[in-house]
Design a protein around this motif. Structure first.
Motif, PDB file in Angstrom:
ATOM      1  N   TRP A 251       0.767  -1.292   0.210  1.00  0.00           N
ATOM      2  CA  TRP A 251       0.100   0.000  -0.136  1.00  0.00           C
ATOM      3  C   TRP A 251       0.921   1.286  -0.015  1.00  0.00           C
ATOM      4  O   TRP A 251       0.483   2.179  -0.519  1.00  0.00           O
ATOM      5  CB  TRP A 251      -1.117  -0.061   1.171  1.00  0.00           C
ATOM      6  N   ALA A 255       2.489   5.902  -2.669  1.00  0.00           N
ATOM      7  CA  ALA A 255       2.793   7.203  -2.256  1.00  0.00           C
ATOM      8  C   ALA A 255       3.917   7.653  -3.307  1.00  0.00           C
ATOM      9  O   ALA A 255       4.029   8.871  -3.654  1.00  0.00           O
ATOM     10  CB  ALA A 255       3.343   7.165  -0.907  1.00  0.00           C
ATOM     11  N   ARG A 269      -0.147  19.016  -9.341  1.00  0.00           N
ATOM     12  CA  ARG A 269       0.433  18.414  -8.011  1.00  0.00           C
ATOM     13  C   ARG A 269      -0.442  17.153  -7.873  1.00  0.00           C
ATOM     14  O   ARG A 269       0.160  16.402  -7.174  1.00  0.00           O
ATOM     15  CB  ARG A 269       0.039  19.446  -6.945  1.00  0.00           C
ATOM     16  N   ASN A 271      -4.164  15.207  -9.822  1.00  0.00           N
ATOM     17  CA  ASN A 271      -5.147  15.034 -10.665  1.00  0.00           C
ATOM     18  C   ASN A 271      -6.449  15.288  -9.708  1.00  0.00           C
ATOM     19  O   ASN A 271      -6.579  14.937  -8.618  1.00  0.00           O
ATOM     20  CB  ASN A 271      -5.234  13.825 -11.271  1.00  0.00           C
ATOM     21  N   PRO A 272      -7.452  15.827 -10.399  1.00  0.00           N
ATOM     22  CA  PRO A 272      -8.836  15.982  -9.536  1.00  0.00           C
ATOM     23  C   PRO A 272      -9.244  14.775  -8.900  1.00  0.00           C
ATOM     24  O   PRO A 272      -9.701  14.738  -7.754  1.00  0.00           O
ATOM     25  CB  PRO A 272      -9.640  16.476 -10.613  1.00  0.00           C
ATOM     26  N   TYR A 273      -9.423  13.504  -9.401  1.00  0.00           N
ATOM     27  CA  TYR A 273     -10.135  12.448  -8.623  1.00  0.00           C
ATOM     28  C   TYR A 273      -9.023  11.189  -8.962  1.00  0.00           C
ATOM     29  O   TYR A 273      -8.434  10.955 -10.147  1.00  0.00           O
ATOM     30  CB  TYR A 273     -11.334  12.032  -9.485  1.00  0.00           C
ATOM     31  N   THR A 274      -8.842  10.603  -7.894  1.00  0.00           N
ATOM     32  CA  THR A 274      -8.196   9.070  -7.510  1.00  0.00           C
ATOM     33  C   THR A 274      -9.057   8.184  -7.063  1.00  0.00           C
ATOM     34  O   THR A 274      -9.488   8.699  -6.019  1.00  0.00           O
ATOM     35  CB  THR A 274      -6.594   9.318  -7.012  1.00  0.00           C
TER      36      THR A 274
ATOM     37  N   TYR B  46      -3.189  25.920  -1.546  1.00  0.00           N
ATOM     38  CA  TYR B  46      -3.249  24.916  -2.778  1.00  0.00           C
ATOM     39  C   TYR B  46      -4.511  24.432  -3.154  1.00  0.00           C
ATOM     40  O   TYR B  46      -4.762  24.223  -4.297  1.00  0.00           O
ATOM     41  CB  TYR B  46      -2.244  23.539  -2.281  1.00  0.00           C
ATOM     42  N   GLU B  49      -5.985  27.180  -5.024  1.00  0.00           N
ATOM     43  CA  GLU B  49      -5.489  27.077  -6.189  1.00  0.00           C
ATOM     44  C   GLU B  49      -6.168  26.151  -7.282  1.00  0.00           C
ATOM     45  O   GLU B  49      -6.115  26.435  -8.579  1.00  0.00           O
ATOM     46  CB  GLU B  49      -3.926  26.987  -6.382  1.00  0.00           C
ATOM     47  N   TYR B  50      -6.625  24.933  -6.759  1.00  0.00           N
ATOM     48  CA  TYR B  50      -7.376  24.188  -7.542  1.00  0.00           C
ATOM     49  C   TYR B  50      -8.775  24.357  -7.688  1.00  0.00           C
ATOM     50  O   TYR B  50      -9.702  23.749  -8.073  1.00  0.00           O
ATOM     51  CB  TYR B  50      -7.003  22.489  -7.279  1.00  0.00           C
ATOM     52  N   GLU B 119       0.542  19.164   0.480  1.00  0.00           N
ATOM     53  CA  GLU B 119       1.368  19.093  -0.555  1.00  0.00           C
ATOM     54  C   GLU B 119       0.673  19.148  -2.063  1.00  0.00           C
ATOM     55  O   GLU B 119       1.209  19.777  -2.820  1.00  0.00           O
ATOM     56  CB  GLU B 119       2.215  17.939  -0.363  1.00  0.00           C
ATOM     57  N   THR B 120      -0.739  18.841  -2.070  1.00  0.00           N
ATOM     58  CA  THR B 120      -1.262  18.727  -3.095  1.00  0.00           C
ATOM     59  C   THR B 120      -2.702  19.526  -3.111  1.00  0.00           C
ATOM     60  O   THR B 120      -3.226  19.423  -4.226  1.00  0.00           O
ATOM     61  CB  THR B 120      -1.563  17.060  -3.802  1.00  0.00           C
ATOM     62  N   THR B 122      -5.491  18.102  -1.639  1.00  0.00           N
ATOM     63  CA  THR B 122      -6.361  16.981  -1.791  1.00  0.00           C
ATOM     64  C   THR B 122      -7.138  16.868  -0.521  1.00  0.00           C
ATOM     65  O   THR B 122      -6.614  16.791   0.499  1.00  0.00           O
ATOM     66  CB  THR B 122      -5.521  15.881  -2.135  1.00  0.00           C
ATOM     67  N   SER B 155       2.310  15.595   3.384  1.00  0.00           N
ATOM     68  CA  SER B 155       2.668  15.049   2.336  1.00  0.00           C
ATOM     69  C   SER B 155       1.695  14.002   1.785  1.00  0.00           C
ATOM     70  O   SER B 155       0.980  13.410   2.937  1.00  0.00           O
ATOM     71  CB  SER B 155       4.141  14.388   2.240  1.00  0.00           C
ATOM     72  N   VAL B 156       1.945  13.659   0.451  1.00  0.00           N
ATOM     73  CA  VAL B 156       1.025  12.259  -0.032  1.00  0.00           C
ATOM     74  C   VAL B 156       1.606  11.027   0.849  1.00  0.00           C
ATOM     75  O   VAL B 156       0.767  10.236   1.078  1.00  0.00           O
ATOM     76  CB  VAL B 156       1.564  12.054  -1.372  1.00  0.00           C
ATOM     77  N   LEU B 157       2.835  10.888   1.099  1.00  0.00           N
ATOM     78  CA  LEU B 157       3.525  10.055   1.926  1.00  0.00           C
ATOM     79  C   LEU B 157       2.773   9.990   3.395  1.00  0.00           C
ATOM     80  O   LEU B 157       2.291   8.667   3.732  1.00  0.00           O
ATOM     81  CB  LEU B 157       4.856  10.105   2.135  1.00  0.00           C
ATOM     82  N   VAL B 160      -0.828   8.418   2.803  1.00  0.00           N
ATOM     83  CA  VAL B 160      -0.821   7.054   2.692  1.00  0.00           C
ATOM     84  C   VAL B 160      -0.551   6.205   3.694  1.00  0.00           C
ATOM     85  O   VAL B 160      -1.342   5.364   3.988  1.00  0.00           O
ATOM     86  CB  VAL B 160       0.101   6.587   1.340  1.00  0.00           C
ATOM     87  N   TRP B 175      -9.879  10.233  -3.514  1.00  0.00           N
ATOM     88  CA  TRP B 175      -8.927  11.496  -3.579  1.00  0.00           C
ATOM     89  C   TRP B 175      -9.389  12.518  -4.269  1.00  0.00           C
ATOM     90  O   TRP B 175      -9.608  12.262  -5.419  1.00  0.00           O
ATOM     91  CB  TRP B 175      -7.694  11.274  -3.936  1.00  0.00           C
ATOM     92  N   ILE B 176      -9.864  13.795  -3.722  1.00  0.00           N
ATOM     93  CA  ILE B 176     -10.384  14.899  -4.680  1.00  0.00           C
ATOM     94  C   ILE B 176      -9.755  16.015  -4.656  1.00  0.00           C
ATOM     95  O   ILE B 176      -9.196  16.606  -3.524  1.00  0.00           O
ATOM     96  CB  ILE B 176     -11.896  15.082  -3.852  1.00  0.00           C
ATOM     97  N   SER B 177      -9.057  16.578  -5.687  1.00  0.00           N
ATOM     98  CA  SER B 177      -8.220  17.830  -5.657  1.00  0.00           C
ATOM     99  C   SER B 177      -9.084  18.991  -6.396  1.00  0.00           C
ATOM    100  O   SER B 177      -8.932  18.746  -7.668  1.00  0.00           O
ATOM    101  CB  SER B 177      -6.833  17.538  -6.217  1.00  0.00           C
ATOM    102  N   GLY B 178      -9.828  19.531  -6.026  1.00  0.00           N
ATOM    103  CA  GLY B 178     -10.634  20.454  -6.717  1.00  0.00           C
ATOM    104  C   GLY B 178     -11.856  19.903  -7.427  1.00  0.00           C
ATOM    105  O   GLY B 178     -12.011  18.638  -7.306  1.00  0.00           O
ATOM    106  N   PRO B 179     -12.861  20.697  -8.088  1.00  0.00           N
ATOM    107  CA  PRO B 179     -13.752  20.125  -8.700  1.00  0.00           C
ATOM    108  C   PRO B 179     -13.370  19.296  -9.904  1.00  0.00           C
ATOM    109  O   PRO B 179     -12.387  19.563 -10.433  1.00  0.00           O
ATOM    110  CB  PRO B 179     -14.686  21.445  -9.055  1.00  0.00           C
TER     111      PRO B 179
END
Lengths: 494, 208
Positions: A251, A255, A269, A271-274, B46, B49-50, B119-120, B122, B155-157, B160, B175-179
Motif C-alpha cells: 500500500w 505514495a 500537483r 489530478n482532480p480524482y483518484t 493549494y 489554487e485548484y 502538498e497537493t 487534496t 505530504s502524500v506519503l 498514504v 481522492w479529490i483535488s478541486g472540482p
C-alpha cells in the motif's frame, strides 16, 4: 472506433510523411507540448527531492519485475479475498473474449468505458462490437475520437489534434446537440448531458488500472473529469483490464507513484480524482468485480535484460511532450496506441520484433535523450532504441546497405580516393539540385531522400579552400572572437 | 481456459524475471518537522489554487457556516451517520438512510473527510463514518466537505501511511483535488464535466 491496437499499418517513415503535411495538427501539437512541458517543469521543481523520487520509483519497479510472479499471486489472493474475481489473458484475443463473455452473461448491449490504453491495446471496442456490444467511451477526448471514427494521437490528451470548431461540428452531427458556440464549456456540457444518462442506466463498465496493490488487493484509477468515478461507482458490474507489470507490492508504495505520476503527466500537483477500490464493498458501488491480468507480449519484454526497463512505464506521457520527433509527426505516425518515444520501444517489443512496420519505430528518434531526462521512472529510452536497432538489423540478411558501407569504407580510407569521390559527386549532382538541396536521389539511394533532404555538395570543399589560402600552413585559420551577442544568448532551462 | 492461461503466464514470468542484483530497500521516511500551522495554511492555499472554495471557521461556528453555504439549496443530502450538530437545527436534509434512490434530484451534499494533504491540496474520503457511499459525493452538483485542521497532513506519503488501516479493511477511497475538470479541448480548463461542479472545503480550526 477509437481502439487501434498496436500493429502499425505502415512503416513509420511513410506514415510520418502524411502526418507532417497536416498543418493544423502540427500547430495544435506544438501548442500542447510546449504548454505541458513548461508547466511540468514547474510542478517537478516544486518537489525538493525529484531525482531521489525518480530513483525510488525506478528501483521499486525493478524490484517488482524481479518478483513479479510472487506479487501477481498475492494480488490475485487479495482481490479474491475481497470478493473480486481474477482472470488471466495470454493474448489480446483472450482478454477480449473474457470481457465479452462477462458482458454477455449480464445481457449487456452497451458498456461504458473509462479511458484505458490497455483496452485500446487489445482492441476491445472492436472485439465487443463483434459480439453486438457497443462500448461507449466516457472520457471527453476518447468520446471525441470515437465519434469522429478517428484514432487517439496522445496518451493523455487523445484528441489533441482536433480543435473546438471540429468538435462542435462533431457533437452537433453525432449527438444531436444544439450548440450555439464552440466554447469548450458548452462542448463539455453537451458531453455531460449525453453521458449522464449512460452513467445512470448502464449496468456494465470497463476500465484499465493505473496501479494495483498486492498487499491489499486495491486497484487504482487516476483521472480528472469524474467519468472514471461514474464508471467505477454507478454500474452493477465492473471489469478492469490491467497489464501484469502494473502491480505494486505494498500500500505504501503508492505514495511514490502518486507523487510522480500527476506531476509528470498533466503537470499538476494532483489530478482532480483518484479512485481506489478492493473487490466489492457491500452497499457501495458495483457488487461484481473482475480483474483481467494481461500478458500480451509483456513476458517477452520481461525476459530481455535491456528491454525489461520498458515495463517500468506508468503511461504518464512526459516523454511524448519533450520529443522533437513526436512534436512534428504527431501520434498517428506511430501507428500504435503507444505513440512517442515510449511507443517506439514498447510497440516493437510487445510484437517480439516480428512486425516489419513496428520494427521501423526504433528509428523514429533523434536520440537527443530528452525522453530519458523527463521519464519519472528513468527508462533509458535512447539505450533501448539503439539496442532494438541492433537487434532488428542483426536479424536482417546481409543487404545492399552493408555492401555500400564496405565501398564507402574503402573510399574514405585514403584521402585521394575521398577527394576524387567528392569531385565526382559534385559534377554528377547537377540535375538533382533544386534550391540548394537534393530532394530525390535515384535508384538504390532513393531511400535516403524518402524522408529527408540531402544538402547539395558545396562548390568548394574545406580541403580545397585550405590549400588556396596563402600561408595557411604557418598561421592556421582566424578564430572569430566571442561577441557579447552570442554570450547573451545563454541556454536557459525550461 | 483461464486456469491454463494462468499457469502459462506464471511459468513465463518465472522464467523471464531477473534475479534482483541487490534487494530493494525502501528509503527511510523522514518525519516532517514542519510547523502544523504552516501545513494547514499550505493546504488552504493549494486547495484554493485548484478552484475549491476554502472557507475557514471554528467548530462552534460550523452550523452557521454550513447554513450560509446551503442557502437556496432545496434538496440537501448527508450521509446517514453525519454528526447532527454540524448542521443548523432548522435545516431540512435527506439522510442517505436507507439509500436515496434518486440522487439526481439532490442539489448539494455535505460530508466529512478522512485526511487532507497540504502538498497537493487534496481531500481524501475513505467512505468511513460521516463520508457516505461513493455515489453520494459524485452525482449531486455541489459537494461541501468538512475538514478539521488536525486531519491535514503535509505530504502524500503521510496521507498514504494514515490511510493504511482503511486500505487494509478494503474500504474504497476517493481522492479529490478541486472540482471535476477537463483540459481535453485545446487544453482549456473546464470545470464540472461529470463530478460536482462546485467543491466547498470548510476548514475547521480547533478540536472536533
Amino acid at each position: 472506433m477509437s481502439a487501434g491496437g498496436i500493429k502499425p499499418a505502415r512503416p513509420f517513415p511513410a506514415a510520418a510523411r502524411d502526418t507532417l503535411g497536416n498543418a493544423q495538427m502540427r500547430r495544435n501539437l506544438r501548442h500542447a507540448t510546449t504548454t505541458i512541458r513548461e508547466k511540468r517543469q514547474r510542478a517537478v521543481d516544486e518537489l525538493p527531492n525529484w531525482e531521489a523520487l525518480r530513483d525510488e520509483a525506478a528501483a521499486l519497479k525493478d524490484h517488482v519485475m524481479a518478483h513479479l510472479s510472487e506479487y501477481l499471486l498475492e494480488l490475485e489472493a487479495s482481490v479474491q479475498a475481497r470478493g473480486g474475481q481474477v482472470h488471466w489473458a495470454r493474448t489480446a484475443q483472450e482478454a477480449r473474449s473474457i470481457v465479452a463473455a462477462l458482458a454477455q452473461r449480464h445481457g449487456a448491449q452497451e458498456v461504458i468505458k473509462v479511458k484505458s490504453i490497455s483496452t485500446d491495446e487489445i482492441e476491445l471496442n472492436a472485439g465487443l462490437a463483434a459480439h453486438g456490444i457497443h462500448a461507449i467511451e466516457t472520457d471527453l477526448a476518447e468520446l471525441i475520437v470515437q465519434l469522429a471514427e478517428d484514432q487517439p494521437s496522445h496518451i493523455l490528451v487523445p484528441a489533441i489534434h482536433r480543435n473546438r470548431a471540429e468538435i462542435r461540428e462533431l457533437f452537433q452531427r453525432k449527438l444531436g446537440a444544439e450548440l450555439l458556440t464552440d466554447d469548450p464549456k458548452a462542448l463539455a456540457d453537451a458531453a455531460r448531458t449525453y453521458l449522464r444518462e449512460k452513467f445512470l442506466s448502464t449496468t456494465v463498465a470497463v476500465s484499465g488500472a493505473n496501479f494495483a496493490v498486492a498487499e491489499t488487493g486495491t486497484v487504482c484509477v487516476v483521472e480528472s473529469e469524474g467519468n472514471g468515478r461514474m464508471c467505477l461507482t454507478m454500474p452493477d458490474v465492473l471489469i478492469s483490464v490491467m497489464g501484469i507489470e502494473k502491480v505494486l507490492p505494498t500500500w505504501q508504495d503508492l505514495a511514490v507513484f502518486l507523487r510522480v505520476l500527476p506531476r509528470s503527466s498533466t503537470a499538476e500537483r494532483m489530478n482532480p480524482y483518484t479512485s481506489f477500490w478492493s473487490g466489492v464493498t457491500p452497499g457501495d458501488g458495483p457488487q461484481e468485480f473482475h480483474l483481467v491480468l494481461l500478458d500480451n507480449g509483456r513476458t517477452d519484454v520481461l525476459a530481455d535484460d535491456v528491454g525489461r526497463q520498458t515495463l517500468r512505464c506508468i503511461r504518464c506521457s512526459a516523454c511524448l511532450n519533450v520529443c522533437p520527433v513526436y512534436e512534428r509527426t504527431g501520434g498517428h505516425a506511430y501507428g500504435s496506441v503507444y505513440p512517442g518515444p515510449i511507443g517506439a520501444i514498447l510497440t516493437p517489443q510487445l510484437l517480439q520484433l516480428e512486425d516489419e512496420n513496428a520494427n521501423t519505430l526504433p528509428w523514429a528518434s533523434s536520440l537527443c535523450g530528452a525522453c530519458y531526462d523527463a521519464c519519472p521512472v528513468k527508462i533509458n529510452i535512447p539505450e533501448v532504441l539503439l539496442y532494438l536497432r541492433g537487434q532488428i538489423s542483426d536479424a536482417q540478411p546481409p543487404s545492399v546497405q552493408a555492401a555500400a558501407f564496405k565501398v564507402a569504407a574503402w573510399v574514405m580510407s585514403e584521402p585521394h580516393r575521398f577527394e576524387g569521390a567528392i569531385k565526382l559527386a559534385r559534377t554528377g549532382q547537377g540535375p538533382l539540385v533544386k534550391h540548394g538541396a537534393i530532394h530525390a536521389l535515384p535508384g538504390l539511394l532513393a531511400g535516403w531522400t524518402a524522408s529527408r533532404d540531402l544538402p547539395a555538395f558545396p562548390r568548394q570543399t574545406f580541403r580545397e579552400w585550405w590549400r588556396q589560402r596563402p600561408a595557411a600552413q604557418e598561421h592556421g585559420p582566424d578564430r572569430p572572437e566571442d561577441t557579447s551577442e552570442t554570450a547573451g544568448n545563454a541556454w536557459e532551462p525550461l | 481456459m483461464s486456469a491454463e492461461a494462468r499457469l502459462e503466464i506464471l511459468t513465463r514470468v518465472n522464467r523471464a524475471q531477473p534475479a534482483e542484483p541487490t534487494r530493494f530497500q525502501r528509503p527511510a521516511r523522514p518525519v516532517s518537522g514542519r510547523d502544523e500551522h504552516d501545513v494547514v495554511e499550505q493546504f488552504a492555499e493549494y486547495a484554493a489554487e485548484y478552484r475549491a472554495n476554502v472557507i475557514r471557521t471554528s467548530r462552534s461556528a460550523l452550523p452557521a457556516v454550513l447554513g450560509d453555504l446551503l442557502q437556496g439549496q432545496v434538496q440537501v443530502a448527508v450521509p446517514k451517520d453525519l454528526a447532527a450538530d454540524w448542521l443548523p437545527a432548522a435545516l431540512a436534509v435527506h439522510r442517505d438512510d436507507p439509500d436515496l434512490t434518486d440522487l439526481t434530484v439532490i442539489t448539494a451534499v455535505v460530508t466529512g473527510a478522512a485526511v487532507a494533504i497540504a502538498e497537493t491540496g487534496t481531500v481524501v474520503l475513505d467512505h468511513g463514518p460521516g463520508q457516505g457511499r461513493r455515489a453520494l459525493t459524485l452525482v449531486p452538483d455541489h459537494h461541501i466537505c468538512v475538514v478539521f485542521e488536525h486531519q491535514v497532513v503535509e505530504s502524500v506519503l503521510e496521507a498514504v501511511q494514515r490511510l493504511h488501516p482503511s486500505a487494509r479493511r478494503g474500504q474504497p477511497l476517493t481522492w479529490i483535488s478541486g472540482p471535476s475538470a477537463t483540459s481535453d479541448i485545446e487544453l482549456s480548463r473546464v470545470e464540472g464535466v461529470h463530478g460536482p461542479r462546485t467543491l466547498d472545503i470548510v476548514l475547521v480550526a480547533g478540536p472536533p
